[in-house]
Design a protein around this motif. Structure first.
Motif, PDB file in Angstrom:
ATOM      1  N   TRP A  25      34.006  39.612  45.681  1.00 54.11           N
ATOM      2  CA  TRP A  25      34.291  40.791  44.456  1.00 54.11           C
ATOM      3  C   TRP A  25      35.412  40.664  43.984  1.00 54.11           C
ATOM      4  CZ3 TRP A  25      36.689  45.020  44.140  1.00 54.11           C
ATOM      5  CH2 TRP A  25      36.461  45.983  42.859  1.00 54.11           C
ATOM      6  N   GLN A  31      38.222  42.341  40.882  1.00 58.00           N
ATOM      7  CA  GLN A  31      38.573  43.124  39.578  1.00 58.00           C
ATOM      8  C   GLN A  31      39.570  42.732  39.105  1.00 58.00           C
ATOM      9  OE1 GLN A  31      38.053  47.821  40.184  1.00 58.00           O
ATOM     10  NE2 GLN A  31      40.081  47.441  39.746  1.00 58.00           N
ATOM     11  N   ARG A  32      39.537  42.606  37.559  1.00 63.30           N
ATOM     12  CA  ARG A  32      40.917  42.081  37.020  1.00 63.30           C
ATOM     13  C   ARG A  32      42.005  43.080  36.886  1.00 63.30           C
ATOM     14  NH1 ARG A  32      39.580  37.306  33.379  1.00 63.30           N
ATOM     15  NH2 ARG A  32      37.787  36.563  34.088  1.00 63.30           N
ATOM     16  N   ASP A  67      30.998  39.306  38.564  1.00 63.28           N
ATOM     17  CA  ASP A  67      31.969  39.864  39.325  1.00 63.28           C
ATOM     18  C   ASP A  67      31.913  39.613  40.691  1.00 63.28           C
ATOM     19  OD1 ASP A  67      30.410  41.623  39.510  1.00 63.28           O
ATOM     20  OD2 ASP A  67      32.017  43.367  39.065  1.00 63.28           O
TER      21      ASP A  67
END
Length: 187
Positions: free
Chosen positions: A82, A84-85, A118
């Motif tokens: 996973w 996250q940006r 994601d």
């Protein structure tokens, strides 16, 4: 009720079900939304996510002798499932756990990029050819269906089991759908 509490309640119920219906050859897979080993399975986390749910999974893993397949095969690798940006944050939240009886059948485990999501894809390959099985297929002695006492016991057991799962609507609705579709489960 906040999301953290819902997550904790889910793991309590899940843990109960797994323990109640435990079978020595078990594969449990999913998006757990927690990490087993924060030092290897996270990047840029400020703290351990869902610590109480994580502890429940660790307890279940220890008590039922379950193994995180990826970590067994890749003890030092830092791959994440996973991401996250903004801010950049990564974790291995998706994994397979298998019982000790199946661990020696695992051939490989991989994490592959997902497309437009994601989460990454996880896969594990097993060689089940050498698993020892029982004597064969179980068959019902049809004459038992004519025994009123036996039929009553079975109906009571089904009703009791459905009652136990009343708090799990998806399980109960599936039982009801099976009954409607095949018209063979009557209690």
């Amino acid at each position: 009720m906040d999301l953290m509490m819902i997550h904790l309640i889910f793991f309590k119920k899940y843990s109960y079900i797994i323990r109640r219906f435990w079978y020595p050859h078990c594969i449990i897979v999913g998006e757990w939304n927690l990490v087993i080993d924060p030092s290897l399975d996270t990047f840029n986390y400020l703290h351990v996510n869902k610590p109480r749910a994580r502890q429940m999974v660790l307890n279940m893993q220890r008590e039922l002798n379950l193994y995180d397949v990826w970590r067994v095969l890749h003890p030092d690798d830092r791959h994440h499932t996973w991401r996250q940006r903004n801010p950049v944050k990564q974790g291995r939240l998706d994994f397979f756990m298998v019982s000790s009886g199946l661990l020696n059948t695992v051939l490989k485990s991989s994490i592959s990029p997902g497309y437009r999501i994601d989460h990454s894809l996880i896969s594990t390959t097993f060689n089940l050819r050498n698993i020892k099985v029982g004597r064969g297929v179980w068959k019902l002695n049809n004459s038992l269906l004519e025994d009123d006492h036996y039929v009553k016991i079975v109906k009571n057991l089904i009703a009791e089991t459905v009652g136990q799962y009343a708090s799990f609507p998806c399980v109960c609705s599936n039982i009801c759908n099976i009954e409607k579709k095949y018209n063979s489960v009557c209690y």
